[in-house]
Design a protein around this motif. Sequence first.
Motif, PDB file in Angstrom:
ATOM      1  N   GLY A 119      -3.187   2.898  -3.298  1.00 26.49           N
ATOM      2  CA  GLY A 119      -2.433   2.599  -2.087  1.00 26.49           C
ATOM      3  C   GLY A 119      -3.239   2.723  -0.804  1.00 26.49           C
ATOM      4  O   GLY A 119      -2.818   2.226   0.242  1.00 26.49           O
ATOM      5  N   LEU A 120      -4.381   3.356  -0.873  1.00 30.77           N
ATOM      6  CA  LEU A 120      -5.190   3.527   0.335  1.00 30.77           C
ATOM      7  C   LEU A 120      -5.809   2.216   0.820  1.00 30.77           C
ATOM      8  O   LEU A 120      -6.193   2.101   1.973  1.00 30.77           O
ATOM      9  N   PHE A 121      -5.869   1.211  -0.060  1.00 27.18           N
ATOM     10  CA  PHE A 121      -6.599  -0.020   0.266  1.00 27.18           C
ATOM     11  C   PHE A 121      -5.635  -1.196   0.459  1.00 27.18           C
ATOM     12  O   PHE A 121      -5.148  -1.769  -0.519  1.00 27.18           O
ATOM     13  N   PRO A 122      -5.338  -1.563   1.704  1.00 28.17           N
ATOM     14  CA  PRO A 122      -4.362  -2.626   1.980  1.00 28.17           C
ATOM     15  C   PRO A 122      -4.812  -4.006   1.521  1.00 28.17           C
ATOM     16  O   PRO A 122      -3.982  -4.905   1.403  1.00 28.17           O
ATOM     17  N   LEU A 123      -6.113  -4.200   1.276  1.00 25.37           N
ATOM     18  CA  LEU A 123      -6.575  -5.506   0.817  1.00 25.37           C
ATOM     19  C   LEU A 123      -5.960  -5.870  -0.533  1.00 25.37           C
ATOM     20  O   LEU A 123      -5.802  -7.052  -0.857  1.00 25.37           O
ATOM     21  N   ILE A 124      -5.591  -4.854  -1.327  1.00 25.72           N
ATOM     22  CA  ILE A 124      -4.923  -5.121  -2.610  1.00 25.72           C
ATOM     23  C   ILE A 124      -3.614  -5.865  -2.356  1.00 25.72           C
ATOM     24  O   ILE A 124      -3.300  -6.866  -3.003  1.00 25.72           O
ATOM     25  N   GLY A 125      -2.846  -5.394  -1.365  1.00 26.33           N
ATOM     26  CA  GLY A 125      -1.584  -6.055  -1.028  1.00 26.33           C
ATOM     27  C   GLY A 125      -1.797  -7.440  -0.456  1.00 26.33           C
ATOM     28  O   GLY A 125      -1.023  -8.367  -0.720  1.00 26.33           O
ATOM     29  N   ALA A 126      -2.862  -7.610   0.335  1.00 25.98           N
ATOM     30  CA  ALA A 126      -3.144  -8.920   0.937  1.00 25.98           C
ATOM     31  C   ALA A 126      -3.467  -9.960  -0.133  1.00 25.98           C
ATOM     32  O   ALA A 126      -3.095 -11.132  -0.006  1.00 25.98           O
ATOM     33  N   VAL A 127      -4.150  -9.539  -1.196  1.00 23.64           N
ATOM     34  CA  VAL A 127      -4.461 -10.461  -2.292  1.00 23.64           C
ATOM     35  C   VAL A 127      -3.207 -10.792  -3.081  1.00 23.64           C
ATOM     36  O   VAL A 127      -2.932 -11.957  -3.404  1.00 23.64           O
ATOM     37  N   LEU A 128      -2.403  -9.786  -3.369  1.00 14.43           N
ATOM     38  CA  LEU A 128      -1.219  -9.991  -4.204  1.00 14.43           C
ATOM     39  C   LEU A 128      -0.164 -10.860  -3.535  1.00 14.43           C
ATOM     40  O   LEU A 128       0.581 -11.575  -4.208  1.00 14.43           O
ATOM     41  N   GLN A 129      -0.079 -10.826  -2.197  1.00 16.66           N
ATOM     42  CA  GLN A 129       0.956 -11.597  -1.531  1.00 16.66           C
ATOM     43  C   GLN A 129       0.673 -13.099  -1.569  1.00 16.66           C
ATOM     44  O   GLN A 129       1.526 -13.904  -1.214  1.00 16.66           O
ATOM     45  N   GLN A 130      -0.520 -13.492  -2.019  1.00 15.83           N
ATOM     46  CA  GLN A 130      -0.826 -14.916  -2.126  1.00 15.83           C
ATOM     47  C   GLN A 130      -0.352 -15.527  -3.446  1.00 15.83           C
ATOM     48  O   GLN A 130      -0.506 -16.733  -3.661  1.00 15.83           O
TER      49      GLN A 130
ATOM     50  N   SER B 108       0.834  -1.209   0.000  1.00 16.37           N
ATOM     51  CA  SER B 108       0.000   0.000   0.000  1.00 16.37           C
ATOM     52  C   SER B 108       0.864   1.252   0.000  1.00 16.37           C
ATOM     53  O   SER B 108       0.620   2.206  -0.752  1.00 16.37           O
ATOM     54  N   MET B 109       1.904   1.253   0.842  1.00 20.31           N
ATOM     55  CA  MET B 109       2.778   2.421   0.918  1.00 20.31           C
ATOM     56  C   MET B 109       3.571   2.610  -0.366  1.00 20.31           C
ATOM     57  O   MET B 109       3.825   3.743  -0.791  1.00 20.31           O
ATOM     58  N   ALA B 110       3.968   1.497  -1.007  1.00 20.16           N
ATOM     59  CA  ALA B 110       4.707   1.603  -2.268  1.00 20.16           C
ATOM     60  C   ALA B 110       3.859   2.314  -3.326  1.00 20.16           C
ATOM     61  O   ALA B 110       4.338   3.214  -4.036  1.00 20.16           O
ATOM     62  N   LEU B 111       2.591   1.932  -3.430  1.00 23.06           N
ATOM     63  CA  LEU B 111       1.699   2.564  -4.397  1.00 23.06           C
ATOM     64  C   LEU B 111       1.422   4.025  -4.038  1.00 23.06           C
ATOM     65  O   LEU B 111       1.440   4.917  -4.894  1.00 23.06           O
ATOM     66  N   MET B 112       1.185   4.261  -2.748  1.00 22.34           N
ATOM     67  CA  MET B 112       0.843   5.604  -2.303  1.00 22.34           C
ATOM     68  C   MET B 112       2.002   6.582  -2.528  1.00 22.34           C
ATOM     69  O   MET B 112       1.829   7.686  -3.069  1.00 22.34           O
ATOM     70  N   VAL B 113       3.215   6.155  -2.138  1.00 23.05           N
ATOM     71  CA  VAL B 113       4.384   7.028  -2.293  1.00 23.05           C
ATOM     72  C   VAL B 113       4.722   7.230  -3.770  1.00 23.05           C
ATOM     73  O   VAL B 113       5.141   8.321  -4.171  1.00 23.05           O
ATOM     74  N   SER B 114       4.524   6.187  -4.583  1.00 23.40           N
ATOM     75  CA  SER B 114       4.740   6.345  -6.026  1.00 23.40           C
ATOM     76  C   SER B 114       3.819   7.427  -6.581  1.00 23.40           C
ATOM     77  O   SER B 114       4.223   8.230  -7.436  1.00 23.40           O
ATOM     78  N   GLY B 115       2.579   7.456  -6.099  1.00 25.65           N
ATOM     79  CA  GLY B 115       1.639   8.477  -6.529  1.00 25.65           C
ATOM     80  C   GLY B 115       2.090   9.872  -6.132  1.00 25.65           C
ATOM     81  O   GLY B 115       2.050  10.808  -6.942  1.00 25.65           O
ATOM     82  N   VAL B 116       2.537  10.014  -4.891  1.00 33.92           N
ATOM     83  CA  VAL B 116       3.003  11.326  -4.415  1.00 33.92           C
ATOM     84  C   VAL B 116       4.220  11.791  -5.215  1.00 33.92           C
ATOM     85  O   VAL B 116       4.300  12.945  -5.655  1.00 33.92           O
ATOM     86  N   GLY B 117       5.178  10.875  -5.418  1.00 35.50           N
ATOM     87  CA  GLY B 117       6.386  11.231  -6.161  1.00 35.50           C
ATOM     88  C   GLY B 117       6.083  11.614  -7.606  1.00 35.50           C
ATOM     89  O   GLY B 117       6.669  12.561  -8.149  1.00 35.50           O
ATOM     90  N   THR B 118       5.176  10.888  -8.245  1.00 35.52           N
ATOM     91  CA  THR B 118       4.807  11.186  -9.633  1.00 35.52           C
ATOM     92  C   THR B 118       4.132  12.553  -9.722  1.00 35.52           C
ATOM     93  O   THR B 118       4.377  13.323 -10.668  1.00 35.52           O
TER      94      THR B 118
END
Length: 462
Positions: free
Chosen positions: A347-358, A61-71
């Motif tokens: 990045g606001l939604f951590p469930l995205i990361g929970a799905v991807l880690q499987q 989530s933080m990776a996506l969120m920070v990428s958005g801020v940096g972009t």
Amino acid sequence: MQPDSDSSSELIYGLNDRPKPLAALLAALQHVLASFVGIITPPLVIGSTLGLTAHLPYLISMALMVSGVGTFIQARRPFGIGAGMICLQGTSFAFLGAVLSAGFLVKQRGGSPEDILAMVFGVCFFGALVQIVLSRFIGQLRRVVTPLVTGIVITLIGISLIKVGITDLGGGFNAPDFGAPGNLALGVFVLLTIILLNRSNTPWIRLSAIIVGLLLGSLAAWFSGKLIPQPLPDLPLVSFPTPFKFGFSFDWTAFLPVALIYLISTIETVGDLTANCMLARQPISGPSYISRLRGGVLGDGVSCMIAATFSAFPNTTFAQNNGVIQLTGVASRYVGLYIGVILFCLGLFPLIGAVLQQIPKPVLGGATLVMFGAVAAAGVRILAQSPLDRRSMLIIATSFGVGLGIAAQPNLLHLLPKLVQNLFDSAITSGGLTAIFLCLLLPEGKTAAAKSPAPLNKIEQA
């Protein structure tokens, strides 16, 4: 708004044109599609390798969120920070080796996952200062770290990371079924799928090759029983960033390899920004060009500092998004603002990361093996564009010999001080420092200097 009158016919919207919201949104979504896997893969690899599974949803989530801020910062260019172009910021593959080395250092000392993350983000935070300072000395820096040095280091980065990819393809570190035929079949299936899709003449198929490969691989793993969906953890619906959530620590032995990669990342960013300027029909020489380079590298450094503060791994300007500009004909920096907002919202939604880690390790390994091999191949391409005279061949041979030799036999340094061991047991740092030292020690002939290539585009990230 109509495109700039001086724009090439290949551009539908020039740098300062304002596309209508729907056109801008569609262009932004294509950039997100091209970069999404590249942003989330490094956290997946680092998290699974260092045993940070419990924290993976938050890290993604933080990776996506920070990428958005940096972009957003790169496109908006507040206070001169940023290049003022579509410079999508994403998690950098180049730092994987140094970050994993820092993590294993803490792990060997008996540190917890939180201790590992505190150390990694601590050294990355101070490492970002290196890039911020270097942004003020772009001209001088390019005389020291030449395309030859950059090519050597990028090649060593790719070769070092291939071990991670092939280990995942076999099932992962310490997996009880490591090397099982089912694991190998899944990994090879994903690998072949990505290769075949990349051979397509349709741009959209090539752009989505890795996403499709991961999807088909996960489906194959599900049908074969290798992927058993687990109940999603009890996560908050929205994940808000917390400064230094895991604490903050620092160690020189972990910092020095990271600092060297920041140096190399700066040179790569210069090449990428140059390519971006060419696509956007902007000058690639003169004061405005240098100003963009300084602002862009500074934007990278600020983005990396924000990343370390909010538990994301170091960012860089993604090269593959230059290809999206070329394909869409949209170079408007206002599209970068849309990209930033989309990534931040994802990045606001951590469930995205929970799905991807499987995603099973063999599936992930089949995809990352291509990505890491592409990094090494990009390094070779840069070397091939350098004048390969006797001096260059000697530097390449010595740097590869030292870097790969120490990586293959790390016990070589076991009688030296711990600081020396931790700094030079990495192929990236030992080979990279050898290349820089030899380039300074051995004078470059006038003929070779005259043939030195223009800034090169950076590595193609997945």
